[in-house]
Design a protein around this motif. Structure first.
Motif, PDB file in Angstrom:
ATOM      1  N   ILE A 141       0.826  -1.205   0.000  1.00  0.00           N
ATOM      2  CA  ILE A 141       0.000   0.000   0.000  1.00  0.00           C
ATOM      3  C   ILE A 141       0.859   1.253   0.000  1.00  0.00           C
ATOM      4  O   ILE A 141       0.627   2.195  -0.769  1.00  0.00           O
ATOM      5  N   LYS A 142       1.865   1.269   0.856  1.00  0.00           N
ATOM      6  CA  LYS A 142       2.691   2.473   1.012  1.00  0.00           C
ATOM      7  C   LYS A 142       3.829   2.548  -0.001  1.00  0.00           C
ATOM      8  O   LYS A 142       4.570   3.529  -0.021  1.00  0.00           O
ATOM      9  N   GLU A 143       3.962   1.476  -0.794  1.00  0.00           N
ATOM     10  CA  GLU A 143       5.031   1.426  -1.804  1.00  0.00           C
ATOM     11  C   GLU A 143       6.397   1.632  -1.184  1.00  0.00           C
ATOM     12  O   GLU A 143       7.202   2.452  -1.637  1.00  0.00           O
ATOM     13  N   ILE A 144       6.659   0.875  -0.102  1.00  0.00           N
ATOM     14  CA  ILE A 144       7.967   0.929   0.557  1.00  0.00           C
ATOM     15  C   ILE A 144       8.640  -0.432   0.422  1.00  0.00           C
ATOM     16  O   ILE A 144       8.016  -1.471   0.633  1.00  0.00           O
ATOM     17  N   ASP A 145       9.917  -0.411   0.068  1.00  0.00           N
ATOM     18  CA  ASP A 145      10.646  -1.638  -0.234  1.00  0.00           C
ATOM     19  C   ASP A 145      11.445  -2.080   0.990  1.00  0.00           C
ATOM     20  O   ASP A 145      12.679  -2.058   0.990  1.00  0.00           O
ATOM     21  N   VAL A 146      10.727  -2.480   2.048  1.00  0.00           N
ATOM     22  CA  VAL A 146      11.406  -2.864   3.292  1.00  0.00           C
ATOM     23  C   VAL A 146      10.995  -4.259   3.760  1.00  0.00           C
ATOM     24  O   VAL A 146      11.419  -4.685   4.841  1.00  0.00           O
ATOM     25  N   PHE A 147      10.203  -4.978   2.979  1.00  0.00           N
ATOM     26  CA  PHE A 147       9.730  -6.276   3.462  1.00  0.00           C
ATOM     27  C   PHE A 147      10.879  -7.267   3.614  1.00  0.00           C
ATOM     28  O   PHE A 147      10.881  -8.079   4.557  1.00  0.00           O
ATOM     29  N   GLU A 148      11.864  -7.215   2.733  1.00  0.00           N
ATOM     30  CA  GLU A 148      13.011  -8.122   2.864  1.00  0.00           C
ATOM     31  C   GLU A 148      13.781  -7.833   4.148  1.00  0.00           C
ATOM     32  O   GLU A 148      14.289  -8.757   4.795  1.00  0.00           O
ATOM     33  N   ASP A 149      13.883  -6.553   4.523  1.00  0.00           N
ATOM     34  CA  ASP A 149      14.546  -6.204   5.778  1.00  0.00           C
ATOM     35  C   ASP A 149      13.754  -6.748   6.965  1.00  0.00           C
ATOM     36  O   ASP A 149      14.321  -7.303   7.910  1.00  0.00           O
ATOM     37  N   PHE A 150      12.447  -6.577   6.912  1.00  0.00           N
ATOM     38  CA  PHE A 150      11.561  -7.106   7.953  1.00  0.00           C
ATOM     39  C   PHE A 150      11.706  -8.627   8.050  1.00  0.00           C
ATOM     40  O   PHE A 150      11.851  -9.185   9.149  1.00  0.00           O
ATOM     41  N   LEU A 151      11.698  -9.293   6.907  1.00  0.00           N
ATOM     42  CA  LEU A 151      11.774 -10.749   6.862  1.00  0.00           C
ATOM     43  C   LEU A 151      13.127 -11.253   7.374  1.00  0.00           C
ATOM     44  O   LEU A 151      13.203 -12.289   8.044  1.00  0.00           O
ATOM     45  N   LYS A 152      14.193 -10.499   7.089  1.00  0.00           N
ATOM     46  CA  LYS A 152      15.523 -10.879   7.577  1.00  0.00           C
ATOM     47  C   LYS A 152      15.556 -10.819   9.102  1.00  0.00           C
ATOM     48  O   LYS A 152      16.056 -11.743   9.755  1.00  0.00           O
ATOM     49  N   GLY A 153      15.019  -9.732   9.675  1.00  0.00           N
ATOM     50  CA  GLY A 153      14.981  -9.620  11.131  1.00  0.00           C
ATOM     51  C   GLY A 153      14.149 -10.726  11.748  1.00  0.00           C
ATOM     52  O   GLY A 153      14.532 -11.305  12.778  1.00  0.00           O
ATOM     53  N   TYR A 154      13.030 -11.040  11.114  1.00  0.00           N
ATOM     54  CA  TYR A 154      12.158 -12.094  11.623  1.00  0.00           C
ATOM     55  C   TYR A 154      12.863 -13.450  11.592  1.00  0.00           C
ATOM     56  O   TYR A 154      12.860 -14.195  12.587  1.00  0.00           O
ATOM     57  N   SER A 155      13.471 -13.774  10.464  1.00  0.00           N
ATOM     58  CA  SER A 155      14.094 -15.088  10.285  1.00  0.00           C
ATOM     59  C   SER A 155      15.294 -15.282  11.201  1.00  0.00           C
ATOM     60  O   SER A 155      15.573 -16.406  11.641  1.00  0.00           O
ATOM     61  N   GLU A 156      16.013 -14.214  11.486  1.00  0.00           N
ATOM     62  CA  GLU A 156      17.152 -14.324  12.394  1.00  0.00           C
ATOM     63  C   GLU A 156      16.704 -14.465  13.843  1.00  0.00           C
ATOM     64  O   GLU A 156      17.429 -15.020  14.679  1.00  0.00           O
TER      65      GLU A 156
END
Length: 327
Positions: free
Chosen positions: A252-267
């Motif tokens: 929705i917000k057109e922000i490219d941060v999901f990979e960063d979020f996913l990296k923090g989650y997975s670690e």
């Protein structure tokens, strides 16, 4: 995707308790025996209403629940939330927690509304930068990990196919017919049915989910500490549902941060995850459910037709992204 969904919702939807703020204030202060209140103001009202209360330098939050809820349908379902927040507090997880031992009743408009006093989450809303999204993902992972040992005798709903998809379709169908968008609604519905029917959940993580990690339900301090709040949509489901809610916000917000979020989650929480394509389908399921949910709120009636049009546009955009990811 070009969407002004958030701005549209902020400008157009006003289920308004503001006119009754002083009446609510006097009722609540009497009920909670608060004597040194310097500020009492409505700060948010969408699904439920939230008031900021200040007593000198001390802050707290009063939540007043909607009179009729589609997911909180019993005393047990309300008590679940208190149990969860108290569990997180006892396990030193940074989150909002109840300041009163039970709910209070607020007599308003010849009805008795349910309220609860909650601790204030220190910090500010996240900017959702790459760094802060990583830290947020890390916190969500910790939340999932710690709630693996959460137990309660009280019940909450499950974010499953029936809850997210089937019930939503019946709510939206009249609006789809009215706006000549039935074929598009059927197209989204068919995709989600197929997705759930073919979803292989073996090895995936099922448990407590927050249900509303939309970027606006956590505060972050300058030192990076994050505090989670707003557990009124918490329940059970695939843990990926929480990730998909945040993915929807990124779209929705057109922000490219999901990979960063996913990296923090997975670690933080090392578990097998669904593919990005499947996470996008879960995001579409959230979009679908939320669109149907708002149709049940009477005070949204005068805005809902235009809102439904925008929501359907966005749903089709997600569907096209999923299709494109396969090619």
């Amino acid at each position: 995707i070009k969407s002004q969904l958030f701005a549209y919702m902020e400008e157009s939807v006003h289920p308004n308790l503001e006119e009754q703020e002083q009446e609510i204030k006097s009722l609540v202060l009497k009920e909670l025996k608060l004597e040194k209140v310097t500020k009492f103001s409505l700060i948010a009202q969408r699904v439920n209403a939230h008031f900021l209360i200040e007593e000198d330098s001390k802050k707290s939050i009063l939540r007043i629940y909607r009179e009729v809820s589609n997911w909180l349908d019993s005393e047990s379902s309300y008590q679940f939330e208190i149990d969860l927040m108290n569990f997180l507090k006892e396990n030193d997880f940074n989150s909002s927690f109840p300041l009163s031992s039970d709910y209070i009743e607020i007599p308003l408009n010849n009805k008795k509304l349910r309220g609860i006093l909650l601790s204030y989450a220190e910090g500010e809303l996240s900017s959702l930068s790459a760094k802060e999204s990583y830290l947020f993902g890390e916190t969500v992972g910790k939340f999932h990990k710690i709630t693996n040992s959460f137990k309660t005798i009280n019940n909450r709903f499950e974010y499953d196919k029936c809850f997210l998809i089937e019930e939503s379709y019946s709510r939206m169908a009249p609006w789809a017919r009215k706006t000549s968008r039935m074929s598009e609604l059927d197209r989204v519905h068919s995709h989600l049915n197929t997705f759930y029917d073919q979803l292989d959940t073996d090895g995936l993580d099922f448990g407590v989910v927050h249900g509303d990690f939309n970027g606006n339900n956590h505060h972050i301090k300058e030192n990076g500490d994050i505090t989670i709040y707003d557990f009124d949509m918490s329940g059970y489901g695939l843990r990926e549902y929480d990730l998909a809610v945040f993915l929807r916000v990124c779209l929705i917000k057109e922000i490219d941060v999901f990979e960063d979020f996913l990296k923090g989650y997975s670690e933080s929480y090392k578990k097998p995850l669904l593919s990005l394509e499947s996470l996008m389908s879960l995001s579409l399921a959230r979009q679908y459910w939320q669109t149907g949910l708002l149709s049940t709120f009477p005070e949204y009636d005068q805005y809902y037709e235009a809102h439904f049009q925008k929501e359907m546009d966005f749903s089709i955009s997600i569907l096209e992204l999923i299709k494109k990811s396969r090619s």
